[in-house]
Design a protein around this motif. Structure first.
Motif, mmCIF file in Angstrom:
data_model
loop_
_atom_site.group_PDB
_atom_site.id
_atom_site.type_symbol
_atom_site.label_atom_id
_atom_site.label_comp_id
_atom_site.label_asym_id
_atom_site.label_seq_id
_atom_site.Cartn_x
_atom_site.Cartn_y
_atom_site.Cartn_z
ATOM 1 N N UNK A 73 -29.142 -47.461 -13.275
ATOM 2 C CA UNK A 73 -28.016 -48.135 -13.934
ATOM 3 C C UNK A 73 -26.876 -48.384 -12.935
ATOM 4 N N UNK A 74 -26.632 -47.399 -12.064
ATOM 5 C CA UNK A 74 -25.595 -47.592 -11.039
ATOM 6 C C UNK A 74 -25.988 -48.722 -10.091
ATOM 7 N N UNK A 75 -27.268 -48.792 -9.739
ATOM 8 C CA UNK A 75 -27.747 -49.883 -8.879
ATOM 9 C C UNK A 75 -27.581 -51.243 -9.560
ATOM 10 N N UNK A 76 -27.763 -51.271 -10.886
ATOM 11 C CA UNK A 76 -27.604 -52.519 -11.630
ATOM 12 C C UNK A 76 -26.161 -53.010 -11.549
ATOM 13 N N UNK A 77 -25.206 -52.085 -11.660
ATOM 14 C CA UNK A 77 -23.799 -52.469 -11.534
ATOM 15 C C UNK A 77 -23.517 -52.993 -10.130
ATOM 16 N N UNK A 78 -24.040 -52.265 -9.121
ATOM 17 C CA UNK A 78 -23.856 -52.712 -7.732
ATOM 18 C C UNK A 78 -24.397 -54.120 -7.547
ATOM 19 N N UNK A 88 -22.446 -58.656 -18.368
ATOM 20 C CA UNK A 88 -23.382 -58.691 -19.483
ATOM 21 C C UNK A 88 -23.226 -57.413 -20.290
ATOM 22 N N UNK A 89 -23.426 -57.519 -21.609
ATOM 23 C CA UNK A 89 -23.265 -56.345 -22.468
ATOM 24 C C UNK A 89 -24.261 -55.246 -22.128
ATOM 25 N N UNK A 90 -25.363 -55.595 -21.432
ATOM 26 C CA UNK A 90 -26.325 -54.569 -21.040
ATOM 27 C C UNK A 90 -25.737 -53.600 -20.018
ATOM 28 N N UNK A 91 -24.598 -53.990 -19.426
ATOM 29 C CA UNK A 91 -23.928 -53.107 -18.468
ATOM 30 C C UNK A 91 -23.071 -52.050 -19.151
ATOM 31 N N UNK A 92 -22.868 -52.200 -20.467
ATOM 32 C CA UNK A 92 -22.038 -51.222 -21.182
ATOM 33 C C UNK A 92 -22.579 -49.794 -21.011
ATOM 34 N N UNK A 93 -23.898 -49.635 -21.160
ATOM 35 C CA UNK A 93 -24.490 -48.299 -21.021
ATOM 36 C C UNK A 93 -24.493 -47.851 -19.562
ATOM 37 N N UNK A 94 -24.590 -48.821 -18.637
ATOM 38 C CA UNK A 94 -24.553 -48.482 -17.212
ATOM 39 C C UNK A 94 -23.178 -47.938 -16.829
ATOM 40 N N UNK A 95 -22.125 -48.606 -17.284
ATOM 41 C CA UNK A 95 -20.772 -48.102 -17.021
ATOM 42 C C UNK A 95 -20.526 -46.792 -17.755
ATOM 43 N N UNK A 165 -10.439 -47.521 -14.027
ATOM 44 C CA UNK A 165 -11.069 -48.840 -14.143
ATOM 45 C C UNK A 165 -12.018 -49.004 -15.321
ATOM 46 N N UNK A 166 -12.284 -47.931 -16.051
ATOM 47 C CA UNK A 166 -13.264 -48.017 -17.138
ATOM 48 C C UNK A 166 -12.656 -47.508 -18.436
ATOM 49 N N UNK A 167 -12.951 -48.220 -19.521
ATOM 50 C CA UNK A 167 -12.490 -47.797 -20.853
ATOM 51 C C UNK A 167 -13.719 -47.394 -21.673
ATOM 52 N N UNK A 168 -13.750 -46.143 -22.114
ATOM 53 C CA UNK A 168 -14.904 -45.623 -22.841
ATOM 54 C C UNK A 168 -14.846 -46.003 -24.322
ATOM 55 N N UNK A 169 -16.028 -46.191 -24.888
ATOM 56 C CA UNK A 169 -16.172 -46.511 -26.302
ATOM 57 C C UNK A 169 -15.877 -45.254 -27.114
ATOM 58 N N UNK A 170 -14.987 -45.377 -28.089
ATOM 59 C CA UNK A 170 -14.626 -44.220 -28.911
ATOM 60 C C UNK A 170 -15.771 -43.759 -29.802
ATOM 61 N N UNK A 171 -16.714 -44.654 -30.083
ATOM 62 C CA UNK A 171 -17.807 -44.330 -30.988
ATOM 63 C C UNK A 171 -19.085 -43.890 -30.273
ATOM 64 N N UNK A 177 -16.788 -49.975 -20.949
ATOM 65 C CA UNK A 177 -16.614 -51.326 -20.385
ATOM 66 C C UNK A 177 -15.527 -51.272 -19.322
ATOM 67 N N UNK A 178 -15.635 -52.100 -18.287
ATOM 68 C CA UNK A 178 -14.594 -52.130 -17.258
ATOM 69 C C UNK A 178 -13.341 -52.823 -17.779
ATOM 70 N N UNK A 179 -12.190 -52.375 -17.315
ATOM 71 C CA UNK A 179 -10.939 -53.032 -17.708
ATOM 72 C C UNK A 179 -10.886 -54.459 -17.171
ATOM 73 N N UNK A 180 -11.339 -54.670 -15.949
ATOM 74 C CA UNK A 180 -11.338 -55.990 -15.322
ATOM 75 C C UNK A 180 -12.564 -56.076 -14.413
ATOM 76 N N UNK A 181 -13.660 -56.587 -14.951
ATOM 77 C CA UNK A 181 -14.914 -56.627 -14.214
ATOM 78 C C UNK A 181 -14.807 -57.469 -12.954
ATOM 79 N N UNK A 182 -14.148 -58.602 -13.036
ATOM 80 C CA UNK A 182 -14.053 -59.505 -11.886
ATOM 81 C C UNK A 182 -13.324 -58.847 -10.711
#
Length: 227
Positions: A73-78, A88-95, A165-171, A177-182
């Motif tokens: 998952x870390x490699x996917x973000x890289x 992509x929303x698939x990165x939510x679990x990676x972050x 840099x990351x905001x965690x899902x409360x649920x 998700x990243x605060x500012x992915x770009x």
């Protein structure tokens, strides 16, 4: 009188001989019983160690599977950051799993019982050496050295950076998700952190694989000893 004295002497010697033979037989029986008790005790402790090692083997596999997943998952973000790919929303679990890894909780109870009883209860010197090495070296490294390095990395590097840099899902604790992915695409500190995580995680997985190989061989050796 001389004949009677000679007969009494022979009779006395015969009695002494019988007593000595009786004592030797009793000693041999006692030694045999002690050896039998030790054999039963050795078998019992080997069975307990065998059970604990199989449980630890399952724990090691679970750790490897989980840590391999987090490294991928870390490699996917890289890959997304360095190749300027859109979010992509698939990165939510990676972050969400950037700061997560699986700590090894290995079973030492049977080994501690063996040390209390005395290591020499195991007659096979090579088997005894392999058991000690597994617990004192292989398991000790995974549960202390490797896991401690992950904790140090998380507390000194990962948590401070991800909290910015990351905001965690409360649920869901596993989603974020990243605060500012770009902006992360040019954030060398964040990218370097990801590279460090992957290096640590994959290095740990390699050590897990080595331990798993040695563990499988040790379990097989104990199987043979018990048979």
């Amino acid at each position: 009188m001389e004949n009677k004295t000679g007969q009494y002497f022979k009779y006395a010697m015969g009695e002494i001989f019988l007593v000595v033979i009786g004592i030797l037989i009793a000693l041999n029986i006692n030694n045999w019983n002690e050896d039998r008790k030790l054999n039963i005790e050795e078998i019992s402790i080997l069975k307990d160690i065998h059970t604990d090692l199989k449980a630890s083997a399952e724990e090691i596999k679970r750790n490897m599977d989980y840590n391999t997943d987090t490294a991928l998952r870390a490699r996917k973000i890289i890959n997304h950051l360095t190749n300027d790919l859109p979010y992509s929303s698939e990165l939510d679990s990676a972050f969400g799993k950037i700061s997560y890894w699986s700590s090894p909780y290995l079973t030492f109870s049977a080994y501690e019982a063996l040390k209390n009883k005395g290591l020499d209860i195991i007659k096979d010197d090579q088997l005894k050496k392999d058991i000690v090495n597994m617990y004192e070296s292989e398991f000790a490294y995974l549960s202390q050295d490797y896991d401690r390095s992950e904790w140090v990395l998380a507390q000194s590097v990962v948590y401070p950076i991800t909290n910015k840099h990351i905001r965690r899902d409360l649920n869901s604790v596993a989603m974020a998700v990243p605060n500012d992915f770009e902006s992360l695409k040019t954030n060398n500190e964040f990218i370097n952190m990801l590279h460090t995580i992957v290096r640590f995680r994959e290095g740990g997985i390699d050590r897990y694989k080595l331990t798993q190989h040695k563990l499988d061989n040790l379990i097989s050796a104990i199987d043979k000893a018990l048979k």
